[in-house]
Scaffold this motif. Sequence first.
Motif, PDB file in Angstrom:
ATOM      1  N   SER A   1       0.874  -1.176   0.000  1.00 12.26           N
ATOM      2  CA  SER A   1       0.000   0.000   0.000  1.00 12.26           C
ATOM      3  C   SER A   1       0.907   1.220   0.000  1.00 12.26           C
ATOM      4  O   SER A   1       2.103   1.090  -0.208  1.00 12.26           O
TER       5      SER A   1
ATOM      6  N   ASP B   1      -4.448   2.461  -8.341  1.00 15.18           N
ATOM      7  CA  ASP B   1      -5.229   3.536  -7.709  1.00 15.18           C
ATOM      8  C   ASP B   1      -5.423   4.763  -8.596  1.00 15.18           C
ATOM      9  O   ASP B   1      -6.301   5.574  -8.330  1.00 15.18           O
TER      10      ASP B   1
ATOM     11  N   ILE C   1      -1.036   6.244  -2.263  1.00 12.57           N
ATOM     12  CA  ILE C   1      -1.762   7.500  -2.027  1.00 12.57           C
ATOM     13  C   ILE C   1      -1.094   8.276  -0.889  1.00 12.57           C
ATOM     14  O   ILE C   1      -0.843   9.480  -0.992  1.00 12.57           O
ATOM     15  N   GLY C   2      -0.739   7.556   0.189  1.00 15.39           N
ATOM     16  CA  GLY C   2      -0.103   8.204   1.344  1.00 15.39           C
ATOM     17  C   GLY C   2       1.218   8.861   0.971  1.00 15.39           C
ATOM     18  O   GLY C   2       1.466  10.025   1.304  1.00 15.39           O
TER      19      GLY C   2
ATOM     20  N   GLU D   1      -3.135  -2.025  -5.933  1.00 13.98           N
ATOM     21  CA  GLU D   1      -4.296  -1.698  -6.757  1.00 13.98           C
ATOM     22  C   GLU D   1      -3.875  -0.567  -7.699  1.00 13.98           C
ATOM     23  O   GLU D   1      -3.026   0.266  -7.346  1.00 13.98           O
TER      24      GLU D   1
ATOM     25  N   GLY E   1     -10.380  -1.008  -3.040  1.00 13.48           N
ATOM     26  CA  GLY E   1     -10.448   0.011  -1.984  1.00 13.48           C
ATOM     27  C   GLY E   1      -9.429  -0.190  -0.882  1.00 13.48           C
ATOM     28  O   GLY E   1      -9.015   0.749  -0.241  1.00 13.48           O
ATOM     29  N   GLU E   2      -9.059  -1.421  -0.626  1.00 15.04           N
ATOM     30  CA  GLU E   2      -8.014  -1.682   0.372  1.00 15.04           C
ATOM     31  C   GLU E   2      -7.229  -2.923  -0.048  1.00 15.04           C
ATOM     32  O   GLU E   2      -7.733  -3.743  -0.799  1.00 15.04           O
ATOM     33  N   ASN E   3      -6.015  -2.993   0.459  1.00 13.82           N
ATOM     34  CA  ASN E   3      -5.114  -4.007  -0.070  1.00 13.82           C
ATOM     35  C   ASN E   3      -5.121  -5.330   0.692  1.00 13.82           C
ATOM     36  O   ASN E   3      -4.458  -6.270   0.263  1.00 13.82           O
TER      37      ASN E   3
HETATM   38  N1  GLU Z   1      -3.873   0.978  -2.681  1.00 14.79           N
HETATM   39  C1  GLU Z   1      -3.806   2.021  -1.679  1.00 14.79           C
HETATM   40  C2  GLU Z   1      -2.472   2.742  -1.757  1.00 14.79           C
HETATM   41  O1  GLU Z   1      -1.514   2.202  -2.237  1.00 14.79           O
HETATM   42  C3  GLU Z   1      -3.895   1.512  -0.275  1.00 14.79           C
HETATM   43  C4  GLU Z   1      -5.012   0.651   0.078  1.00 14.79           C
HETATM   44  C5  GLU Z   1      -4.886   0.229   1.537  1.00 14.79           C
HETATM   45  O2  GLU Z   1      -4.531   1.089   2.379  1.00 14.79           O
HETATM   46  O3  GLU Z   1      -5.105  -0.924   1.838  1.00 14.79           O
HETATM   47  O4  GLU Z   1      -2.368   3.845  -1.295  1.00 14.79           O
END
Ligand code: GLU
Length: 263
Positions: free
Chosen positions: A53, A140, A56-57, A138, A152-154
């Motif tokens: 993941s 994203d 996005i962060g 994903e 939506g989540e990994n």
């Molecule tokens: N695919 C999202 C990412 O890489 C994270 C999904 C998650 O937090 O599980 O930011």
Amino acid sequence: MKQLKDARRLVIKVGTSTLTYETGRLNLRRVETLVRVLSDIKNSGREILLVTSAAIGVGAGLLGLPERPRDTAGKQAAAAVGQSELMNTYSRHFNEYGHVAGQVLITRDVIENATRKQNAVNTLTQLLAYGVVPVVNENDTVSTEELDYAFGENDTLAAIVAGLVGADALILLTDIDGLYTVDPRTDPAAEKIPVVTKIDDQLMAMTSGAGTRRGTGGMQTKLRAAKTAAAAGIPTVVMEGLDPKRLYDLLDGQPCGTLFEAE
Ligand code: GLU
């Protein structure tokens, strides 16, 4: 934990809260340690698929945003920036230890179409045959949790990937060392549950959906992922990822986190 000792093909998922600081920027020391440990595990003869993941962060951190964007376009833009930074970091570190990483971005519609699903299986299998570490997230930039075709989540994505490649075990690294009777962050009476043989409604009701400000999952998505993996005959371990070296203990057969047995 003998099943972990014998597990050859491992899907390891690491979450945003483990990979990043509160600032959203990458925790380089942890990422470096993680990649070093994964490389070493691979050297020992096991196969690794990393589900990561933090696109996005990390993107939000690089863009100087105060928090994860809430709107779809913001998330998609942040993911575009963060995913390349993530992949660049993983690639460099895997190369340092003599391994090669390959990026695989998946959306739910890939899994729901038999031909495209088979293509994804073929690609992942070929990457493993080449000795590459597939690094999966994903996609994203075109798919976020508001869209009905998104994971939506990994945690779920990792369980699906484990099923696609017929993994021997799924390991979900997070910021809590397993499943507790109550939330250990707020209740000191919390006790860890070392082994779960069946994930039923009662167990689901015990857990909260809340993750951290940077992550998305929480324990409920981990339970759902473990349930998906269990149905595919794959055991899941949920354990703390703050010290990736603990993976050595797990693979030595020592008790770590919570083991969810396969059905
Ligand atoms: N695919 C999202 C990412 O890489 C994270 C999904 C998650 O937090 O599980 O930011």
